[in-house]
Motif scaffolding. Structure first.
Motif, PDB file in Angstrom:
ATOM      1  N   THR A 166      45.851  26.485   1.606  1.00 54.85           N
ATOM      2  CA  THR A 166      46.063  27.358   0.454  1.00 54.85           C
ATOM      3  C   THR A 166      46.165  28.816   0.891  1.00 54.85           C
ATOM      4  O   THR A 166      46.928  29.581   0.319  1.00 54.85           O
ATOM      5  CB  THR A 166      44.918  27.195  -0.564  1.00 54.85           C
ATOM      6  N   ALA A 167      45.430  29.198   1.918  1.00 56.65           N
ATOM      7  CA  ALA A 167      45.437  30.583   2.373  1.00 56.65           C
ATOM      8  C   ALA A 167      46.824  31.017   2.821  1.00 56.65           C
ATOM      9  O   ALA A 167      47.175  32.184   2.721  1.00 56.65           O
ATOM     10  CB  ALA A 167      44.431  30.770   3.505  1.00 56.65           C
ATOM     11  N   THR A 168      47.648  30.082   3.314  1.00 57.38           N
ATOM     12  CA  THR A 168      48.990  30.461   3.767  1.00 57.38           C
ATOM     13  C   THR A 168      49.894  30.843   2.606  1.00 57.38           C
ATOM     14  O   THR A 168      50.918  31.473   2.804  1.00 57.38           O
ATOM     15  CB  THR A 168      49.665  29.312   4.545  1.00 57.38           C
ATOM     16  N   ALA A 169      49.549  30.448   1.383  1.00 47.11           N
ATOM     17  CA  ALA A 169      50.396  30.720   0.227  1.00 47.11           C
ATOM     18  C   ALA A 169      50.011  32.005  -0.500  1.00 47.11           C
ATOM     19  O   ALA A 169      50.558  32.311  -1.534  1.00 47.11           O
ATOM     20  CB  ALA A 169      50.332  29.545  -0.744  1.00 47.11           C
ATOM     21  N   VAL A 170      49.074  32.769   0.037  1.00 48.19           N
ATOM     22  CA  VAL A 170      48.651  34.015  -0.594  1.00 48.19           C
ATOM     23  C   VAL A 170      49.426  35.170   0.030  1.00 48.19           C
ATOM     24  O   VAL A 170      49.559  35.268   1.240  1.00 48.19           O
ATOM     25  CB  VAL A 170      47.132  34.219  -0.410  1.00 48.19           C
ATOM     26  N   GLY A 171      49.960  36.053  -0.801  1.00 42.22           N
ATOM     27  CA  GLY A 171      50.666  37.228  -0.295  1.00 42.22           C
ATOM     28  C   GLY A 171      52.008  36.897   0.327  1.00 42.22           C
ATOM     29  O   GLY A 171      52.343  37.420   1.377  1.00 42.22           O
ATOM     30  N   LEU A 172      52.763  36.039  -0.314  1.00 42.29           N
ATOM     31  CA  LEU A 172      54.062  35.645   0.234  1.00 42.29           C
ATOM     32  C   LEU A 172      55.150  36.659  -0.076  1.00 42.29           C
ATOM     33  O   LEU A 172      55.082  37.386  -1.058  1.00 42.29           O
ATOM     34  CB  LEU A 172      54.483  34.286  -0.332  1.00 42.29           C
ATOM     35  N   GLN A 173      56.163  36.649   0.772  1.00 38.66           N
ATOM     36  CA  GLN A 173      57.396  37.381   0.517  1.00 38.66           C
ATOM     37  C   GLN A 173      58.536  36.398   0.749  1.00 38.66           C
ATOM     38  O   GLN A 173      58.352  35.375   1.403  1.00 38.66           O
ATOM     39  CB  GLN A 173      57.497  38.602   1.419  1.00 38.66           C
ATOM     40  N   TYR A 174      59.693  36.680   0.196  1.00 41.87           N
ATOM     41  CA  TYR A 174      60.779  35.700   0.167  1.00 41.87           C
ATOM     42  C   TYR A 174      62.025  36.282   0.827  1.00 41.87           C
ATOM     43  O   TYR A 174      62.627  37.207   0.305  1.00 41.87           O
ATOM     44  CB  TYR A 174      61.070  35.276  -1.278  1.00 41.87           C
ATOM     45  N   HIS A 175      62.364  35.731   1.981  1.00 41.90           N
ATOM     46  CA  HIS A 175      63.546  36.197   2.706  1.00 41.90           C
ATOM     47  C   HIS A 175      64.755  35.383   2.237  1.00 41.90           C
ATOM     48  O   HIS A 175      64.714  34.157   2.213  1.00 41.90           O
ATOM     49  CB  HIS A 175      63.357  36.043   4.212  1.00 41.90           C
TER      50      HIS A 175
ATOM     51  N   THR B 244      64.288  40.815   2.193  1.00 39.43           N
ATOM     52  CA  THR B 244      63.047  40.232   1.694  1.00 39.43           C
ATOM     53  C   THR B 244      62.761  40.705   0.278  1.00 39.43           C
ATOM     54  O   THR B 244      62.862  41.893  -0.014  1.00 39.43           O
ATOM     55  CB  THR B 244      61.888  40.620   2.621  1.00 39.43           C
ATOM     56  N   PHE B 245      62.391  39.758  -0.580  1.00 43.16           N
ATOM     57  CA  PHE B 245      62.061  40.050  -1.973  1.00 43.16           C
ATOM     58  C   PHE B 245      60.565  39.831  -2.197  1.00 43.16           C
ATOM     59  O   PHE B 245      59.944  38.994  -1.545  1.00 43.16           O
ATOM     60  CB  PHE B 245      62.875  39.165  -2.906  1.00 43.16           C
ATOM     61  N   ALA B 246      60.016  40.566  -3.146  1.00 42.82           N
ATOM     62  CA  ALA B 246      58.585  40.492  -3.438  1.00 42.82           C
ATOM     63  C   ALA B 246      58.228  39.313  -4.333  1.00 42.82           C
ATOM     64  O   ALA B 246      57.130  38.776  -4.243  1.00 42.82           O
ATOM     65  CB  ALA B 246      58.119  41.796  -4.091  1.00 42.82           C
ATOM     66  N   SER B 247      59.161  38.906  -5.206  1.00 42.89           N
ATOM     67  CA  SER B 247      58.854  37.777  -6.089  1.00 42.89           C
ATOM     68  C   SER B 247      60.069  36.876  -6.232  1.00 42.89           C
ATOM     69  O   SER B 247      61.211  37.314  -6.089  1.00 42.89           O
ATOM     70  CB  SER B 247      58.378  38.248  -7.466  1.00 42.89           C
TER      71      SER B 247
ATOM     72  N   ALA C  39      72.683  29.169  -0.095  1.00 41.41           N
ATOM     73  CA  ALA C  39      71.665  30.202   0.113  1.00 41.41           C
ATOM     74  C   ALA C  39      70.390  29.558   0.644  1.00 41.41           C
ATOM     75  O   ALA C  39      70.124  28.385   0.386  1.00 41.41           O
ATOM     76  CB  ALA C  39      71.365  30.929  -1.191  1.00 41.41           C
ATOM     77  N   SER C  40      69.632  30.341   1.372  1.00 34.88           N
ATOM     78  CA  SER C  40      68.312  29.894   1.785  1.00 34.88           C
ATOM     79  C   SER C  40      67.290  30.918   1.320  1.00 34.88           C
ATOM     80  O   SER C  40      67.533  32.124   1.378  1.00 34.88           O
ATOM     81  CB  SER C  40      68.235  29.715   3.306  1.00 34.88           C
ATOM     82  N   ILE C  41      66.194  30.402   0.827  1.00 35.55           N
ATOM     83  CA  ILE C  41      65.057  31.240   0.436  1.00 35.55           C
ATOM     84  C   ILE C  41      63.882  30.757   1.268  1.00 35.55           C
ATOM     85  O   ILE C  41      63.491  29.592   1.185  1.00 35.55           O
ATOM     86  CB  ILE C  41      64.739  31.112  -1.066  1.00 35.55           C
ATOM     87  N   GLU C  42      63.359  31.651   2.075  1.00 36.23           N
ATOM     88  CA  GLU C  42      62.271  31.291   2.979  1.00 36.23           C
ATOM     89  C   GLU C  42      61.018  32.047   2.576  1.00 36.23           C
ATOM     90  O   GLU C  42      61.008  33.284   2.579  1.00 36.23           O
ATOM     91  CB  GLU C  42      62.679  31.628   4.410  1.00 36.23           C
ATOM     92  N   ALA C  43      59.979  31.321   2.183  1.00 35.60           N
ATOM     93  CA  ALA C  43      58.700  31.942   1.858  1.00 35.60           C
ATOM     94  C   ALA C  43      57.977  32.230   3.168  1.00 35.60           C
ATOM     95  O   ALA C  43      57.828  31.347   4.009  1.00 35.60           O
ATOM     96  CB  ALA C  43      57.863  31.022   0.977  1.00 35.60           C
ATOM     97  N   ARG C  44      57.571  33.487   3.332  1.00 38.25           N
ATOM     98  CA  ARG C  44      56.895  33.903   4.560  1.00 38.25           C
ATOM     99  C   ARG C  44      55.591  34.622   4.225  1.00 38.25           C
ATOM    100  O   ARG C  44      55.482  35.274   3.194  1.00 38.25           O
ATOM    101  CB  ARG C  44      57.773  34.871   5.357  1.00 38.25           C
TER     102      ARG C  44
END
Length: 145
Positions: A7-16, A26-29, A92-97
Motif C-alpha cells: 500500500t505504501a507504494t501507492a501513496v504520493g503517485l504521479q502519472y507519466h 508527468t501529471f499530478a492526478s 497512449a501509456s499512463i505510468e503511475a510512479r
C-alpha cells in the motif's frame, strides 16, 4: 511483502503520460481509468421466475489528467497541434510512479483521441496554483504493463 508495504507504494503517485512518440510529461492526478459492462434487462415470460441481466457492450470513461502549468505544457500543445492536422486514433501509456520515479503500474490505452484541453483562468485576483487538464477518450486497454 506485507499489505502495508504494498500500500505504501501507492501513496504520493504521479502519472507519466506518452502518446505514441509524444512524451507529454508527468501529471499530478489521473481520473477515469475504468471499464463498465452495460447490462440489458430481459423479463422471462411464462415462468416469471426473474429478470435476466445480459451483457451488451463495454464502455470506457474518458481519462482526465491534471497538473500545475509548467514547461511540460509545451509538449501537450505540440501534440495537440499535430492532432489538428488530422485526427487519428493513437496509443497512449499512463505510468503511475512514486515520487522517486519507481514504476508502480502501467496502463496502455488503445484508440486514444484528445477530447479537451483546459488551461488556467488567468486573472490577477486568483491566488491558486494555475493548472491544466487534458481529457482523453479511448476504446479500451491493451497489453503493455
Amino acid at each position: 511483502m506485507t499489505m502495508l508495504e504494498d500500500t505504501a507504494t501507492a501513496v504520493g503517485l504521479q502519472y507519466h503520460v506518452a502518446v505514441d512518440d509524444h512524451d507529454l510529461g508527468t501529471f499530478a492526478s489521473c481520473e477515469g481509468l475504468g471499464v463498465e459492462v452495460v447490462m440489458e434487462s430481459r423479463e422471462e415470460g411464462g415462468f416469471n421466475t426473474g429478470i435476466w441481466q445480459l451483457p451488451t457492450r463495454v464502455k470506457y470513461p474518458n481519462v482526465k489528467l491534471t497538473r500545475p502549468l509548467g514547461k511540460e505544457t509545451e509538449a501537450v500543445m505540440a501534440w495537440l497541434s499535430t492532432v489538428s492536422q488530422g485526427l487519428r486514433a493513437t496509443t497512449a501509456s499512463i505510468e503511475a510512479r512514486t515520487t522517486d520515479g519507481t514504476k508502480v503500474v502501467r496502463w496502455t490505452l488503445q484508440g486514444v483521441v484528445p477530447v479537451r484541453w483546459t488551461g488556467p483562468s488567468l486573472t490577477p485576483d486568483t491566488t491558486k496554483v494555475v493548472t491544466e487538464t487534458l481529457e482523453l477518450a479511448h476504446h479500451g486497454f491493451g497489453k503493455g504493463g
